[in-house]
Design an enzyme around this catalytic site. Structure first.
Site, PDB file in Angstrom:
ATOM      1  N   LYS A 199       0.718  -4.673  13.127  1.00 42.26           N
ATOM      2  CA  LYS A 199       1.934  -4.293  12.420  1.00 42.26           C
ATOM      3  C   LYS A 199       2.978  -5.393  12.604  1.00 42.26           C
ATOM      4  CE  LYS A 199       3.718  -0.238  12.570  1.00 42.26           C
ATOM      5  NZ  LYS A 199       4.081  -0.414  11.142  1.00 42.26           N
ATOM      6  N   GLY A 234       8.720  -0.266   5.860  1.00 42.49           N
ATOM      7  CA  GLY A 234       7.825  -0.902   4.890  1.00 42.49           C
ATOM      8  C   GLY A 234       7.744  -0.072   3.624  1.00 42.49           C
ATOM      9  N   SER A 235       6.983  -0.588   2.652  1.00 50.97           N
ATOM     10  CA  SER A 235       6.950   0.071   1.347  1.00 50.97           C
ATOM     11  C   SER A 235       6.221   1.422   1.400  1.00 50.97           C
ATOM     12  CB  SER A 235       6.291  -0.843   0.313  1.00 50.97           C
ATOM     13  OG  SER A 235       4.991  -1.210   0.735  1.00 50.97           O
ATOM     14  N   GLY A 290       6.821  -6.463   8.252  1.00 48.40           N
ATOM     15  CA  GLY A 290       8.225  -6.310   7.860  1.00 48.40           C
ATOM     16  C   GLY A 290       9.182  -6.718   8.973  1.00 48.40           C
ATOM     17  N   GLU A 345       9.180  -0.244  16.001  1.00 44.41           N
ATOM     18  CA  GLU A 345       8.071   0.633  15.580  1.00 44.41           C
ATOM     19  C   GLU A 345       7.186   1.002  16.776  1.00 44.41           C
ATOM     20  OE1 GLU A 345       7.510  -0.939  10.978  1.00 44.41           O
ATOM     21  OE2 GLU A 345       6.416  -1.916  12.580  1.00 44.41           O
TER      22      GLU A 345
END
Ligand code: 5RP
Length: 262
Positions: free
Chosen positions: A102, A34-35, A105, A111
């Site tokens: 979460k 992610g970003s 993305g 993850e």
């Protein structure tokens, strides 16, 4: 220089920078997706290049693997690492108990596997990710393509008896085609609005045969680091029940962001 980054990017960067304090030479580090996690990977890459930091990184997606290699981090697989010292990742939501949603993305499967195989999971975020009750962000469910419509119908049926406010289910798309995860699976997003009992929901969803994994991270995260655009950082550690404020001195003539904004 700070004006070259948006306030939200400054907040994410500051959270990522603070998280690097938890990374020491010799560690095996799970690298989120992610970003916000991308800022972390860049910060760690800079420490590898400029400060001689010696780490091995286990990425949680093909995107993160590419970025980590690009910035000079040695990348290994989870099977090579076996167990990790720390995983640092972003989140879509977190609550007061540091439970998370979460998968925005589409990487929550890897993850969750990586975070669970770590001594410690640290989440980095901007303040918008904090919620009183999980569920405003659609809950991602990774499902195998075989029998996807049947799996979806079973999920919809299951939701009828769950303590949630919304029950819409949508398939994640990538343009006109279904989104496909790194594991070759599809993602269903559950628009629940409010999840009254995340533990029950997580257990029941994962019992449906076509479901691979849901995006609820319960009792996995140890520390949340929240960055603010004005330089404040809040560090909440659930393992020792502490909440500390740190401050980065961010002035417009400061070059803290310079390398990253170029
Ligand atoms: C990817 C994730 C990300 O950590 C989450 O979507 C947060 O992303 P960002 O840091 O870009 O807001 O779970 O699957």
């Amino acid at each position: 220089m700070t004006s070259e980054l948006s306030p939200i990017d400054k907040a994410k960067f500051i959270a990522a920078k603070q998280a690097t304090e938890y990374v020491k030479s010799g560690m095996k580090v799970g690298l989120g997706t992610g970003s916000t996690a991308a800022w972390l990977v860049q910060c760690l890459g800079e420490m590898v290049r400029d400060e001689g930091l010696l780490i091995k990184g286990v990425p949680t997606s093909s995107r993160t693997a590419r970025l980590a290699r690009d910035v000079g981090i040695e990348v290994i697989t989870l099977d090579e690492a076996k167990w990790l010292d720390v995983t640092i990742d972003g989140t879509d939501e977190y609550d007061a108990e540091l439970n998370l949603i979460k998968g925005g993305g589409g990487a929550h499967l890897q993850e969750k596997i990586v975070a669970t195989a770590s001594d410690r999971m640290i989440v980095i975020a901007d303040a918008s990710k904090k919620v009183d009750t999980l569920g405003a962000f659609p809950l991602p469910i990774e499902v195998i393509p075989f029998g996807m419509r049947t799996t979806r119908a079973l999920i919809e049926e299951t939701l009828i008896s769950m303590d949630v406010l919304g029950r819409d289910v949508t398939q994640r798309m990538n343009g006109d085609a279904p989104f496909v995860s790194d594991e070759g699976n599809f993602i269903l997003d559950l628009h629940l609005k409010r999840i009254g009992n995340p533990r029950q929901l997580s257990l029941i969803l994962n019992q449906i045969p076509g479901v691979v994994e849901n995006g609820l991270f319960l009792d996995i995260c140890d520390v949340v680091i929240v960055g603010h655009a004005d330089g404040r950082v809040e560090v909440t550690d659930i393992t020792n029940d502490t909440n500390e404020q740190v401050r980065f001195d961010v002035r417009d003539d400061d070059n803290i962001f310079q390398d990253f904004a170029d």
